[in-house]
Design a protein around this motif. Structure first.
Motif, mmCIF file in Angstrom:
data_model
loop_
_atom_site.group_PDB
_atom_site.id
_atom_site.type_symbol
_atom_site.label_atom_id
_atom_site.label_comp_id
_atom_site.label_asym_id
_atom_site.label_seq_id
_atom_site.Cartn_x
_atom_site.Cartn_y
_atom_site.Cartn_z
ATOM 1 N N ILE A 1 53.107 43.998 42.638
ATOM 2 C CA ILE A 1 52.689 43.558 43.919
ATOM 3 C C ILE A 1 54.065 43.113 44.867
ATOM 4 O O ILE A 1 54.696 42.260 44.400
ATOM 5 C CB ILE A 1 51.848 42.671 43.939
ATOM 6 N N THR B 1 46.521 39.334 49.116
ATOM 7 C CA THR B 1 45.904 40.049 47.930
ATOM 8 C C THR B 1 44.644 39.263 47.246
ATOM 9 O O THR B 1 44.541 37.900 47.305
ATOM 10 C CB THR B 1 47.065 39.710 46.718
ATOM 11 N N GLY B 2 43.660 40.028 46.845
ATOM 12 C CA GLY B 2 42.584 39.354 46.663
ATOM 13 C C GLY B 2 41.394 38.970 47.433
ATOM 14 O O GLY B 2 40.384 38.448 47.111
ATOM 15 N N GLU C 1 39.066 50.310 38.521
ATOM 16 C CA GLU C 1 40.331 50.055 37.872
ATOM 17 C C GLU C 1 40.019 49.981 36.458
ATOM 18 O O GLU C 1 41.069 49.710 35.812
ATOM 19 C CB GLU C 1 40.716 48.895 37.992
ATOM 20 N N GLY D 1 45.072 38.468 38.113
ATOM 21 C CA GLY D 1 44.415 38.887 38.864
ATOM 22 C C GLY D 1 43.655 40.205 38.154
ATOM 23 O O GLY D 1 43.213 40.066 37.202
ATOM 24 N N GLY D 2 43.376 41.377 38.942
ATOM 25 C CA GLY D 2 42.633 42.562 38.518
ATOM 26 C C GLY D 2 41.414 42.426 39.419
ATOM 27 O O GLY D 2 40.893 41.067 39.745
ATOM 28 N N LYS D 3 40.897 43.518 39.918
ATOM 29 C CA LYS D 3 39.790 43.349 41.025
ATOM 30 C C LYS D 3 38.689 42.945 40.167
ATOM 31 O O LYS D 3 37.934 42.166 40.798
ATOM 32 C CB LYS D 3 39.670 44.768 41.582
ATOM 33 N N ASP E 1 38.446 41.045 47.171
ATOM 34 C CA ASP E 1 37.683 40.715 46.224
ATOM 35 C C ASP E 1 36.767 39.367 46.383
ATOM 36 O O ASP E 1 35.656 39.145 45.731
ATOM 37 C CB ASP E 1 38.576 40.426 44.695
ATOM 38 N N ASN F 1 44.296 42.061 35.199
ATOM 39 C CA ASN F 1 45.651 42.458 35.301
ATOM 40 C C ASN F 1 46.399 41.134 35.402
ATOM 41 O O ASN F 1 45.967 40.131 35.904
ATOM 42 C CB ASN F 1 45.860 43.221 36.596
ATOM 43 N N ASP G 1 49.459 39.943 37.542
ATOM 44 C CA ASP G 1 50.031 40.543 38.736
ATOM 45 C C ASP G 1 51.522 40.131 38.688
ATOM 46 O O ASP G 1 51.838 38.898 38.983
ATOM 47 C CB ASP G 1 49.173 40.079 40.001
ATOM 48 N N ALA H 1 46.106 35.861 43.571
ATOM 49 C CA ALA H 1 45.095 36.746 43.538
ATOM 50 C C ALA H 1 43.924 35.696 43.129
ATOM 51 O O ALA H 1 43.496 35.018 44.089
ATOM 52 C CB ALA H 1 45.225 37.705 42.642
ATOM 53 N N THR I 1 50.164 44.768 37.275
ATOM 54 C CA THR I 1 50.334 45.357 38.695
ATOM 55 C C THR I 1 51.799 45.046 39.063
ATOM 56 O O THR I 1 52.384 44.091 38.366
ATOM 57 C CB THR I 1 49.440 44.939 39.604
ATOM 58 N N ASN J 1 38.950 39.202 39.526
ATOM 59 C CA ASN J 1 38.884 38.371 40.697
ATOM 60 C C ASN J 1 37.574 38.240 41.098
ATOM 61 O O ASN J 1 36.996 37.215 41.654
ATOM 62 C CB ASN J 1 39.774 39.030 41.870
ATOM 63 N N ILE K 1 50.470 47.638 46.294
ATOM 64 C CA ILE K 1 50.329 47.392 44.910
ATOM 65 C C ILE K 1 50.388 48.892 43.994
ATOM 66 O O ILE K 1 49.913 49.763 44.344
ATOM 67 C CB ILE K 1 48.716 46.701 44.611
HETATM 68 O O1 RIB Z 1 42.325 43.281 44.842
HETATM 69 C C1 RIB Z 1 43.596 42.594 44.362
HETATM 70 C C2 RIB Z 1 44.042 43.031 42.998
HETATM 71 O O2 RIB Z 1 44.144 44.525 43.063
HETATM 72 C C3 RIB Z 1 45.158 42.296 42.375
HETATM 73 O O3 RIB Z 1 44.715 41.228 41.789
HETATM 74 C C4 RIB Z 1 45.594 43.341 41.201
HETATM 75 O O4 RIB Z 1 45.606 43.126 40.232
HETATM 76 C C5 RIB Z 1 44.831 44.729 41.682
HETATM 77 O O5 RIB Z 1 44.234 45.176 40.793
#
Ligand code: RIB
Length: 291
Positions: free
Chosen positions: A94, A240-241, A137, A37-39, A244, A10, A12, A280, A92, A42, A104
């Motif tokens: 955020i 955030t992150g 996700e 980002g993106g879980k 992850d 993602n 962010d 992230a 996202t 990350n 988020i």
């Molecule tokens: O866990 C954090 C992530 O959750 C962020 O980077 C966001 O992209 C969401 O997916």
């Protein structure tokens, strides 16, 4: 054992705000930044920065996805299973408040274009005994789990964000759950951490469990064994992150054969450090920082 992370990527769009916006309220942000980002992304970067070798599988947009691909490559993640599609990448919105807490909204974009032919293509490169890491996700969540299980992959699930998609999947075939307290509550109906762990053990007796408790620390549980590792206390700028980072560091450490207690300790330290930097994937520490 090779690690395959089938996960989201993602952009962010991050707003620093005095407080998380309330229903019916309009507020001004004090800063705006875009982060990678993106879980899924990350967690792949966390595995790589922890010294693990990981193959990321996922989809990004043709026009806006290069920054996501570049971030994975810069961290040493294998990217031959990251493909571009003629749609927008996931993104996202955020909000991060002054205490580092966030809220988020996810717009799935290309992450939701994952389909059976893509899953089959990726899995054809992996075999029994390899490890699949998955979050919630991407599209075809339960199909990925079922197909990976049928091939004999070991499945590590971080069921985040938790929704009905997770609850309708066959969770009996999961080898390791990595969950926080909220996810534990939804899965088990219990509120207190000890009760969540007991319930997870009776619901999924074959699985191991990592239960993260935010600033408190994290538990690992398998059969009769249970370990706890406290978090390192830090001044949080942006959480955030952090979860992850914990998942990635923990998986990298256990797959290198390190003791569970040491893996928990490293993951907790890495997650704490990730909270001290805004963003992230950029906030995930290098293993030298942990040492
Ligand atoms: O866990 C954090 C992530 O959750 C962020 O980077 C966001 O992209 C969401 O997916």
């Amino acid at each position: 054992m090779r690690i395959l992370n089938f996960g989201s990527l993602n952009i962010d769009k991050t707003y620093s705000v005095p407080h998380i916006v309330q229903e019916g309220e309009t507020i001004s942000s004090v800063a705006y930044q875009e982060f990678v980002g993106g879980k899924g992304l990350n967690q792949s970067i966390a595995i790589a920065r922890a010294g693990g070798e990981v193959w990321h599988a996922g989809l990004i947009g043709e026009e806006d996805g290069s920054i996501l691909l570049q971030a994975l490559e810069d961290s040493g993640v294998h990217t031959e299973f990251v493909e571009k599609r003629p749609i927008a990448s996931g993104h996202t919105i955020i909000q991060v408040d002054q205490e580092g807490r966030n809220s988020i909204i996810v717009s799935g974009g290309a992450n939701r274009a994952i389909d059976e032919p893509f899953i089959d293509k990726v899995l054809s490169h992996f075999s029994a005994g390899d490890l699949l890491l998955l979050q919630n996700e991407v599209s075809c969540f339960s199909t990925i789990i079922d197909k990976a299980h049928n091939k004999g992959l070991i499945i590590y699930l971080n069921p985040s964000p938790m929704d009905s998609e997770v609850l309708s999947a066959d969770l009996n075939i999961i080898d390791c759950f990595l969950i926080n307290e909220i996810e534990g509550q939804i899965l088990t109906g219990e509120k207190e951490s000890t009760k969540i762990m007991e319930a997870m053990r009776s619901m999924y007796p074959k699985a191991s469990l990592v239960l993260t408790l935010g600033a408190e620390g994290a538990y690992f549980q398998k059969d009769d064994n249970r370990f706890f590792s406290p978090s390192v206390k830090v001044h949080a700028i942006d959480t955030t992150g952090a979860g992850d980072t914990f998942c990635g560091y923990f998986i990298a450490s256990v797959t290198k054969g390190e003791y569970i207690k040491e893996s928990l300790r490293k993951a907790s330290r890495a997650a704490s450090l990730a909270c001290t930097i805004k963003g992230a994937s950029n906030s995930i520490p290098m293993r030298e920082d942990i040492d």
